[in-house]
Design a protein around this motif. Structure first.
Motif, PDB file in Angstrom:
ATOM      1  N   ASP A 157       0.817  -1.215   0.000  1.00 31.88           N
ATOM      2  CA  ASP A 157       0.000   0.000   0.000  1.00 31.88           C
ATOM      3  C   ASP A 157       0.853   1.268   0.000  1.00 31.88           C
ATOM      4  O   ASP A 157       0.464   2.279  -0.582  1.00 31.88           O
ATOM      5  N   LEU A 158       2.003   1.221   0.641  1.00 34.61           N
ATOM      6  CA  LEU A 158       2.884   2.388   0.669  1.00 34.61           C
ATOM      7  C   LEU A 158       3.484   2.673  -0.708  1.00 34.61           C
ATOM      8  O   LEU A 158       3.786   3.811  -1.033  1.00 34.61           O
ATOM      9  N   GLY A 159       3.690   1.632  -1.494  1.00 33.06           N
ATOM     10  CA  GLY A 159       4.248   1.808  -2.831  1.00 33.06           C
ATOM     11  C   GLY A 159       5.758   1.908  -2.831  1.00 33.06           C
ATOM     12  O   GLY A 159       6.404   1.995  -1.783  1.00 33.06           O
ATOM     13  N   ASP A 160       6.316   1.902  -4.031  1.00 30.59           N
ATOM     14  CA  ASP A 160       7.770   1.839  -4.191  1.00 30.59           C
ATOM     15  C   ASP A 160       8.515   3.001  -3.538  1.00 30.59           C
ATOM     16  O   ASP A 160       9.562   2.800  -2.958  1.00 30.59           O
ATOM     17  N   GLY A 161       8.019   4.198  -3.608  1.00 29.43           N
ATOM     18  CA  GLY A 161       8.748   5.334  -3.041  1.00 29.43           C
ATOM     19  C   GLY A 161       8.730   5.374  -1.533  1.00 29.43           C
ATOM     20  O   GLY A 161       9.776   5.477  -0.882  1.00 29.43           O
ATOM     21  N   LEU A 162       7.552   5.256  -0.947  1.00 25.24           N
ATOM     22  CA  LEU A 162       7.416   5.423   0.500  1.00 25.24           C
ATOM     23  C   LEU A 162       7.856   4.189   1.286  1.00 25.24           C
ATOM     24  O   LEU A 162       8.391   4.312   2.393  1.00 25.24           O
TER      25      LEU A 162
END
Length: 153
Positions: free
Chosen positions: A24-29
């Motif tokens: 859910d946070l994704g690649d960046g976060l």
């Protein structure tokens, strides 16, 4: 005592919750560390948990070496899809290792080294240690997610 299926359900819930949070946070976060001294990224925390499960479930309990670089776990980064897939593979492997464990027998390869100050007399105690780690790191991932989102807004 609980049966192995119940034990695995608890471990699975923790691993799936961490996997889903990282996704859910994704690649960046997911790769970001909160602005706190000594903090780890959610990606690194989950990577560490996969290492914990493999090391304690296979290497320690069954005596089957699973390669692990514990220090590198805390600096791990990468695509969240890859980590999610690795988590699901580990869940399947871990279920097999738990299935083979004999809760009353001593671990085949007791831990040694600076990170292993505790001694576990039985494979059952080792498995409890794994769940202990998963439970505390699940909370750590959730708090880290909240801090990262607050810092990003």
């Amino acid at each position: 005592m609980i049966d192995k299926d119940t034990y695995l359900r608890f471990c699975d819930e923790a691993l799936v919750a961490m996997r889903d949070t990282v996704t859910d946070l994704g690649d960046g976060l997911a790769d970001r560390r909160p602005d706190l001294p000594g903090a780890n990224s959610p990606y690194a925390i989950l990577t560490h948990c996969l290492g914990v499960c493999a090391y304690w479930g296979s290497t320690v309990n069954l005596g089957r070496e699973v390669p692990r670089d514990r220090d590198a776990e805390f600096s791990a980064t990468g695509p969240v899809a890859d980590l999610a897939a690795a988590t699901d593979r580990l869940r399947a492997d871990f279920a097999g290792w738990v299935g083979e464990a004999d809760a009353g027998m001593p671990p085949a390869n007791p831990p040694r080294g600076r990170h292993h100050h505790d001694t576990y007399a039985t494979q059952g105690e080792v498995l409890l240690h794994v769940y202990e780690e998963l439970a505390q790191h699940r909370g750590q991932v959730e708090i880290t997610r909240d801090v990262l989102r607050a810092q990003a807004s």
